[in-house]
Design an enzyme around this catalytic site. Structure first.
Site, mmCIF file in Angstrom:
data_model
loop_
_atom_site.group_PDB
_atom_site.id
_atom_site.type_symbol
_atom_site.label_atom_id
_atom_site.label_comp_id
_atom_site.label_asym_id
_atom_site.label_seq_id
_atom_site.Cartn_x
_atom_site.Cartn_y
_atom_site.Cartn_z
ATOM 1 N N GLU A 46 0.827 -1.203 0.000
ATOM 2 C CA GLU A 46 0.000 0.000 0.000
ATOM 3 C C GLU A 46 0.870 1.266 0.000
ATOM 4 O O GLU A 46 0.545 2.251 -0.673
ATOM 5 C CB GLU A 46 -0.915 0.004 1.227
ATOM 6 C CG GLU A 46 -1.908 -1.151 1.254
ATOM 7 C CD GLU A 46 -1.395 -2.373 1.999
ATOM 8 O OE1 GLU A 46 -2.210 -3.111 2.550
ATOM 9 O OE2 GLU A 46 -0.150 -2.601 2.002
ATOM 10 N N CYS A 82 -0.786 -0.157 7.703
ATOM 11 C CA CYS A 82 -1.221 0.333 6.390
ATOM 12 C C CYS A 82 -2.660 0.844 6.440
ATOM 13 O O CYS A 82 -3.049 1.709 5.644
ATOM 14 C CB CYS A 82 -1.084 -0.771 5.350
ATOM 15 S SG CYS A 82 0.635 -1.158 4.937
ATOM 16 N N ASP A 198 26.476 -36.994 -0.775
ATOM 17 C CA ASP A 198 26.388 -36.083 -1.924
ATOM 18 C C ASP A 198 27.140 -34.777 -1.707
ATOM 19 O O ASP A 198 27.432 -34.071 -2.674
ATOM 20 C CB ASP A 198 24.922 -35.765 -2.225
ATOM 21 C CG ASP A 198 24.147 -36.978 -2.715
ATOM 22 O OD1 ASP A 198 24.796 -38.014 -2.984
ATOM 23 O OD2 ASP A 198 22.916 -36.899 -2.809
ATOM 24 N N GLY A 282 17.330 -37.606 2.091
ATOM 25 C CA GLY A 282 17.177 -38.735 1.191
ATOM 26 C C GLY A 282 15.822 -39.424 1.299
ATOM 27 O O GLY A 282 14.861 -38.883 1.840
#
Length: 339
Positions: A46, A82, A198, A282
């Site tokens: 806004e 706002c 990994d 995993g």
């Protein structure tokens, strides 16, 4: 309201844990200002919308309609309310996509506008507005992060080799898409075995935008500090059964070893204010979320031409509903939601 949604989505990955919000100011069917919440801690939609109105049109603000995709806030957070801004500019009519479930708002913004004599209309494209902020809504109504499961599998349903050798399944286009997904989530989670075998970076280096908070389960703190996860390039949280401690960019969060791992993880993430998590592996960790029924989306990349025979079996979804299927290069992407 469609324009509000388009604007709001521009900030994907930049405003969490806040919602994505867009706003448009209209006078006589002409847009005279528009804006969106660009970055966490910055001005709300806004504010940016009203500030965007050119000087020669600012006299029209108090004769215009403000469209906003989420209920204007009514509390002091990192920015002022706002709703007060709208009242101060004497905007006579506000059209709202959906109500804000956050306990500090949740109807108070609407009440404040109505009390000031402003005409308020709600529920315009409500379903679309809620879907845009599904992470925000899940966090504040289910008190847990929005959970996205992701894995890549071979044509015969394997996500890895039986040994320690890493298996590359997806192509370059699919890998780039995964990095885009990472930029849209607050955090990314892997288990101990995936981290050790990994050695992933878990950053979105193939896409622009902030990298997610890296999460790893390491109950007995056996992972070596030489792994990429501990290189300081992004914040890392280690869920373990031994200590609660902060070390520069690494946070150690203690969880009990004898309770449901998934429920503990999601409870701690809620406490930490992390409103979404992508679970990348995993297989055992992914299956734990599926079996616990704590997941919202699943994105499965399949390389139909890669057949390896023996290997680590892919997770098996339950209570799923497919919502999309497409090809990303040679990889098939199947998308599901929990039904």
């Amino acid at each position: 309201m469609h324009r509000c949604l388009t604007l709001a989505e521009t900030a994907a990955g930049h405003v969490a844990p806040n919602p994505m919000v867009g706003a448009v100011l209209v006078h006589d069917d002409t847009i005279i200002g528009e804006g969106y919440h660009r970055v966490y801690g910055g001005p709300h939609a806004e504010v940016n919308c009203i500030d965007s109105v050119p000087a020669h049109l600012r006299h029209l603000i108090n004769a215009s309609t403000l469209y906003v995709s989420l209920e204007p806030c009514a509390h002091f957070g990192k920015t002022p309310p706002c709703a007060d801004l709208i009242i101060r500019h004497r905007i006579p009519r506000v059209v709202i996509g959906c109500r804000d479930p956050f306990k500090e708002v949740n109807g108070r913004g609407i009440e404040k506008l109505l009390a000031a004599g402003i005409a308020v209309e709600t529920g315009v494209l409500e379903r679309e507005c809620m879907a845009l902020n599904k992470r925000f809504f899940t966090f504040h109504t289910r008190f847990r992060p929005y959970v996205v499961l992701k894995w890549a599998q071979t044509g015969d349903g394997r996500i890895g080799n039986e040994g320690s050798e890493r298996l590359q399944i997806s192509g370059a286009s699919a890998n780039r898409l995964v990095h885009k997904w990472r930029s849209e989530e607050a955090s990314i989670l892997v288990g101990t075995r995936t981290a050790a075998m990994d050695n992933p970076r878990l950053t979105n280096r193939l896409w622009s935008g902030p990298s997610p908070v890296r999460l790893v389960v390491d109950l007995h703190l056996r992972l070596p500090r030489s792994l990429h996860l501990f290189d300081g390039s992004a914040r890392t949280i280690v869920f373990n059964a031994q200590k609660e401690e902060q070390e520069e960019s690494i946070t150690y969060c203690r969880i009990a070893g004898n309770e449901s791992l998934v429920h503990q993880l999601t409870a701690r993430l809620y406490q930490l204010g992390i409103n979404s998590v992508m679970v990348e592996g995993g297989a055992q960790l992914l299956q734990s979320f599926i079996d616990a029924g704590i997941w919202d989306e699943a994105r499965v990349l399949t390389n139909p031409g890669l057949i390896i025979g023996r290997g680590v079996a892919a997770p098996r979804l339950s209570h799923q509903r497919m919502v999309a299927e497409q090809y990303i290069g040679h990889d098939r992407l199947d998308e599901y939601v929990r039904s």
